[in-house]
Scaffold this motif. Structure first.
Motif: not given
Length: 269
Positions: A133-136, A148-151, A248-251, A255-259
Protein backbone atom coordinates in the motif's frame (compact mmCIF):
# COMPACT_ATOMS: atom_id res chain seq x y z
CA UNK A 1 -11.40 4.85 -13.92
CA UNK A 2 -7.98 6.44 -14.24
CA UNK A 3 -5.59 6.17 -11.32
CA UNK A 4 -3.79 9.27 -12.60
CA UNK A 5 -6.86 11.30 -11.63
CA UNK A 6 -6.80 9.76 -8.17
CA UNK A 7 -3.14 10.31 -7.43
CA UNK A 8 -3.41 14.04 -6.66
CA UNK A 9 -6.11 13.23 -4.09
CA UNK A 10 -4.46 10.14 -2.66
CA UNK A 11 -0.75 10.85 -3.03
CA UNK A 12 0.89 9.61 0.15
CA UNK A 13 4.18 7.76 0.43
CA UNK A 14 4.15 5.47 3.44
CA UNK A 15 7.30 4.87 5.47
CA UNK A 16 7.13 1.08 5.17
CA UNK A 17 5.89 -1.62 2.81
CA UNK A 18 2.36 -1.97 3.84
CA UNK A 19 -2.03 -5.76 4.42
CA UNK A 20 -5.70 -6.45 4.49
CA UNK A 21 -9.89 -5.30 3.40
CA UNK A 22 -13.39 -4.68 4.74
CA UNK A 23 -13.41 -1.27 6.36
CA UNK A 24 -15.63 -0.83 9.46
CA UNK A 25 -17.05 2.63 9.99
CA UNK A 26 -15.62 4.78 12.76
CA UNK A 27 -18.69 4.02 14.89
CA UNK A 28 -18.19 0.25 14.74
CA UNK A 29 -16.21 -1.44 17.48
CA UNK A 30 -15.28 -5.10 17.75
CA UNK A 31 -16.85 -7.12 20.52
CA UNK A 32 -14.19 -8.81 22.59
CA UNK A 33 -13.49 -10.18 26.05
CA UNK A 34 -13.49 -7.22 28.42
CA UNK A 35 -10.08 -5.70 28.95
CA UNK A 36 -8.01 -7.84 26.59
CA UNK A 37 -6.74 -7.99 23.02
CA UNK A 38 -8.16 -11.15 21.47
CA UNK A 39 -9.07 -13.01 18.31
CA UNK A 40 -12.07 -10.72 17.69
CA UNK A 41 -9.72 -7.75 17.41
CA UNK A 42 -7.33 -9.60 15.11
CA UNK A 43 -10.14 -10.90 12.87
CA UNK A 44 -11.30 -7.30 12.50
CA UNK A 45 -7.74 -6.12 11.72
CA UNK A 46 -7.30 -8.90 9.14
CA UNK A 47 -9.75 -7.27 6.69
CA UNK A 48 -8.40 -3.72 7.08
CA UNK A 49 -6.33 -1.76 4.59
CA UNK A 50 -6.07 1.74 6.04
CA UNK A 51 -4.67 2.58 9.49
CA UNK A 52 -7.90 4.21 10.70
CA UNK A 53 -9.66 0.87 10.24
CA UNK A 54 -6.94 -0.94 12.25
CA UNK A 55 -7.19 1.67 15.01
CA UNK A 56 -10.96 1.16 15.16
CA UNK A 57 -10.54 -2.61 15.49
CA UNK A 58 -8.17 -2.18 18.43
CA UNK A 59 -9.93 0.69 20.16
CA UNK A 60 -12.26 -1.04 22.60
CA UNK A 61 -10.67 -2.78 25.60
CA UNK A 62 -7.55 -3.72 23.63
CA UNK A 63 -6.40 -0.10 23.74
CA UNK A 64 -6.84 0.02 27.52
CA UNK A 65 -4.97 -3.24 28.03
CA UNK A 66 -2.03 -2.06 25.92
CA UNK A 67 -1.83 1.22 27.85
CA UNK A 68 -1.50 -0.74 31.10
CA UNK A 69 1.22 -2.91 29.55
CA UNK A 70 3.10 0.13 28.23
CA UNK A 71 2.96 1.76 31.66
CA UNK A 72 4.44 -1.38 33.23
CA UNK A 73 7.39 -1.57 30.82
CA UNK A 74 8.09 2.13 31.33
CA UNK A 75 8.16 1.70 35.11
CA UNK A 76 10.47 -1.31 34.67
CA UNK A 77 12.88 0.88 32.71
CA UNK A 78 12.89 -1.38 29.65
CA UNK A 79 15.05 0.00 26.84
CA UNK A 80 13.14 0.61 23.57
CA UNK A 81 15.13 -2.05 21.67
CA UNK A 82 15.08 -4.68 24.45
CA UNK A 83 12.71 -7.43 23.30
CA UNK A 84 13.15 -9.56 26.45
CA UNK A 85 12.69 -6.99 29.23
CA UNK A 86 8.95 -6.48 28.71
CA UNK A 87 7.89 -10.14 28.78
CA UNK A 88 10.10 -10.80 31.84
CA UNK A 89 9.30 -7.71 33.91
CA UNK A 90 5.61 -7.51 33.05
CA UNK A 91 4.63 -11.12 32.33
CA UNK A 92 1.46 -11.22 34.52
CA UNK A 93 0.16 -7.93 33.08
CA UNK A 94 1.07 -9.05 29.55
CA UNK A 95 -0.79 -12.33 29.96
CA UNK A 96 -3.85 -10.48 31.26
CA UNK A 97 -3.68 -8.13 28.28
CA UNK A 98 -3.95 -10.79 25.59
CA UNK A 99 -6.31 -13.70 24.95
CA UNK A 100 -5.55 -16.55 24.87
CA UNK A 101 -2.94 -16.28 27.64
CA UNK A 102 -1.33 -19.73 27.16
CA UNK A 103 0.36 -20.72 23.89
CA UNK A 104 -2.28 -21.69 21.34
CA UNK A 105 -2.54 -25.33 20.19
CA UNK A 106 -3.34 -24.04 16.69
CA UNK A 107 -0.72 -24.89 14.03
CA UNK A 108 0.53 -22.20 11.69
CA UNK A 109 -0.53 -22.45 8.05
CA UNK A 110 2.72 -21.56 6.23
CA UNK A 111 1.27 -21.50 2.70
CA UNK A 112 -2.46 -20.69 2.86
CA UNK A 113 -2.81 -20.50 -0.93
CA UNK A 114 -1.38 -23.97 -1.57
CA UNK A 115 -3.98 -25.97 -3.48
CA UNK A 116 -6.56 -23.15 -3.42
CA UNK A 117 -8.26 -22.27 -6.72
CA UNK A 118 -11.02 -19.73 -7.22
CA UNK A 119 -14.24 -21.38 -8.49
CA UNK A 120 -14.71 -18.90 -11.34
CA UNK A 121 -12.40 -17.22 -13.82
CA UNK A 122 -8.71 -16.84 -13.05
CA UNK A 123 -7.64 -13.33 -12.01
CA UNK A 124 -6.21 -11.04 -14.71
CA UNK A 125 -2.46 -11.56 -15.03
CA UNK A 126 -1.95 -7.88 -14.20
CA UNK A 127 -3.29 -8.49 -10.68
CA UNK A 128 -1.04 -11.45 -9.89
CA UNK A 129 1.80 -10.72 -7.49
CA UNK A 130 2.43 -9.07 -4.13
CA UNK A 131 1.41 -5.44 -3.66
CA UNK A 132 2.25 -2.88 -0.97
CA UNK A 133 0.00 0.00 0.00
CA UNK A 134 1.24 3.49 -0.91
CA UNK A 135 -1.92 5.59 -0.56
CA UNK A 136 -5.39 5.43 0.99
CA UNK A 137 -8.42 7.67 1.17
CA UNK A 138 -10.14 7.76 4.54
CA UNK A 139 -13.90 7.47 5.06
CA UNK A 140 -15.70 10.74 4.47
CA UNK A 141 -15.81 12.98 7.54
CA UNK A 142 -19.49 13.49 8.37
CA UNK A 143 -18.85 17.01 9.68
CA UNK A 144 -16.61 18.21 6.86
CA UNK A 145 -18.19 16.10 4.09
CA UNK A 146 -15.07 15.79 2.02
CA UNK A 147 -12.60 13.08 1.07
CA UNK A 148 -9.42 12.87 3.14
CA UNK A 149 -6.14 11.02 2.78
CA UNK A 150 -4.35 8.98 5.41
CA UNK A 151 -2.35 11.93 6.66
CA UNK A 152 -0.66 10.17 9.56
CA UNK A 153 0.42 6.73 8.31
CA UNK A 154 1.43 4.18 10.92
CA UNK A 155 4.77 2.72 9.92
CA UNK A 156 4.21 -0.12 12.41
CA UNK A 157 1.15 -1.28 10.47
CA UNK A 158 2.88 -3.01 7.51
CA UNK A 159 0.23 -3.96 4.93
CA UNK A 160 0.37 -6.03 1.73
CA UNK A 161 -1.90 -7.91 -0.68
CA UNK A 162 -0.83 -11.09 -2.48
CA UNK A 163 -2.75 -12.53 -5.44
CA UNK A 164 -1.86 -15.92 -6.95
CA UNK A 165 -2.48 -17.13 -10.54
CA UNK A 166 -5.06 -19.63 -9.20
CA UNK A 167 -7.18 -16.84 -7.71
CA UNK A 168 -6.16 -17.09 -4.07
CA UNK A 169 -5.32 -13.97 -2.07
CA UNK A 170 -3.57 -13.26 1.22
CA UNK A 171 -3.90 -9.98 3.12
CA UNK A 172 -1.15 -9.33 5.69
CA UNK A 173 -0.93 -6.75 8.46
CA UNK A 174 2.19 -6.70 10.65
CA UNK A 175 1.59 -5.30 14.12
CA UNK A 176 4.89 -4.44 15.78
CA UNK A 177 6.08 -3.69 19.31
CA UNK A 178 5.15 -0.01 18.93
CA UNK A 179 1.53 -1.16 18.81
CA UNK A 180 1.47 -4.33 20.94
CA UNK A 181 4.10 -3.54 23.56
CA UNK A 182 7.77 -4.41 23.87
CA UNK A 183 8.65 -7.95 22.88
CA UNK A 184 5.29 -8.54 21.18
CA UNK A 185 4.48 -8.69 17.47
CA UNK A 186 1.89 -10.36 15.27
CA UNK A 187 1.47 -10.94 11.56
CA UNK A 188 -2.28 -10.95 11.01
CA UNK A 189 -3.30 -12.78 7.82
CA UNK A 190 -6.62 -13.29 6.08
CA UNK A 191 -6.92 -15.45 2.97
CA UNK A 192 -9.49 -16.75 0.55
CA UNK A 193 -10.48 -16.50 -3.11
CA UNK A 194 -10.59 -13.56 -5.46
CA UNK A 195 -13.78 -13.65 -7.53
CA UNK A 196 -13.68 -11.82 -10.87
CA UNK A 197 -16.86 -10.04 -12.01
CA UNK A 198 -16.67 -8.33 -15.38
CA UNK A 199 -13.50 -6.71 -16.63
CA UNK A 200 -12.87 -4.33 -13.71
CA UNK A 201 -14.53 -5.77 -10.58
CA UNK A 202 -13.28 -8.26 -8.03
CA UNK A 203 -14.52 -9.54 -4.67
CA UNK A 204 -12.26 -10.77 -1.89
CA UNK A 205 -14.05 -13.73 -0.27
CA UNK A 206 -12.16 -14.32 2.97
CA UNK A 207 -12.23 -17.97 4.09
CA UNK A 208 -9.79 -18.16 6.98
CA UNK A 209 -7.06 -16.35 8.86
CA UNK A 210 -4.44 -16.47 11.59
CA UNK A 211 -2.47 -14.09 13.78
CA UNK A 212 1.06 -15.41 14.35
CA UNK A 213 3.98 -14.12 16.37
CA UNK A 214 5.66 -13.80 19.79
CA UNK A 215 3.38 -12.53 22.56
CA UNK A 216 4.38 -12.46 26.24
CA UNK A 217 7.47 -14.56 25.54
CA UNK A 218 5.65 -17.37 23.69
CA UNK A 219 4.91 -17.85 20.01
CA UNK A 220 1.18 -17.62 19.40
CA UNK A 221 -0.88 -18.97 16.51
CA UNK A 222 -4.35 -17.50 16.95
CA UNK A 223 -7.17 -18.76 14.68
CA UNK A 224 -9.41 -16.04 13.24
CA UNK A 225 -12.42 -18.15 12.34
CA UNK A 226 -15.08 -19.65 14.55
CA UNK A 227 -18.76 -19.47 15.52
CA UNK A 228 -18.44 -15.85 16.70
CA UNK A 229 -15.87 -14.66 14.14
CA UNK A 230 -17.27 -13.89 10.71
CA UNK A 231 -15.38 -12.37 7.78
CA UNK A 232 -17.33 -10.04 5.52
CA UNK A 233 -15.13 -9.65 2.46
CA UNK A 234 -15.51 -6.73 0.09
CA UNK A 235 -15.99 -5.88 -3.57
CA UNK A 236 -13.71 -3.50 -5.49
CA UNK A 237 -13.41 -1.78 -8.81
CA UNK A 238 -9.78 -2.15 -9.89
CA UNK A 239 -7.53 -0.28 -12.29
CA UNK A 240 -3.85 -0.56 -13.18
CA UNK A 241 -2.00 2.40 -14.64
CA UNK A 242 1.74 3.06 -14.80
CA UNK A 243 2.45 0.27 -12.32
CA UNK A 244 -0.04 1.55 -9.72
CA UNK A 245 -2.91 -0.77 -8.72
CA UNK A 246 -6.01 1.11 -7.58
CA UNK A 247 -8.79 -0.61 -5.64
CA UNK A 248 -11.97 1.36 -5.02
CA UNK A 249 -14.59 -0.09 -2.67
CA UNK A 250 -17.65 -0.85 -4.78
CA UNK A 251 -20.19 0.92 -2.57
CA UNK A 252 -21.40 4.42 -1.77
CA UNK A 253 -18.19 5.31 0.14
CA UNK A 254 -15.94 4.82 -2.92
CA UNK A 255 -13.02 4.48 -0.49
CA UNK A 256 -9.87 4.07 -2.55
CA UNK A 257 -6.49 2.38 -2.06
CA UNK A 258 -3.39 2.41 -4.24
CA UNK A 259 -0.66 -0.23 -4.30
CA UNK A 260 2.71 -0.72 -5.92
CA UNK A 261 4.39 -4.05 -6.62
CA UNK A 262 6.45 -5.25 -3.69
CA UNK A 263 10.20 -5.59 -3.98
CA UNK A 264 11.62 -9.08 -3.23
CA UNK A 265 12.71 -7.82 0.20
CA UNK A 266 9.40 -6.25 1.16
CA UNK A 267 7.46 -9.22 -0.17
CA UNK A 268 9.04 -11.43 2.47
CA UNK A 269 7.60 -9.41 5.35
Amino acid sequence: MSSSRLLPVLFLALGAALPAAAQPSSSQRPRTVAGVCGATNWACVAECIDAECVDTCMRQDCEQALERLKSCTQKAGCAPNDTECGPKACLPICQRSFEPAPPSPEKEVPAPCEGVTAPGAAPPKALVGTWTLVAASLPEDETVREERIEAKPRSDYARSLQVTPSGCFVLRTSLEAATLGQGNSLVVRAWGTLDVSGKDRVRLRTRDGQAVGPVCGDKRVIPLTGPKLKFRGNAYVWDLEEGVLTLMVDDETKQTFQFERATPESGKK
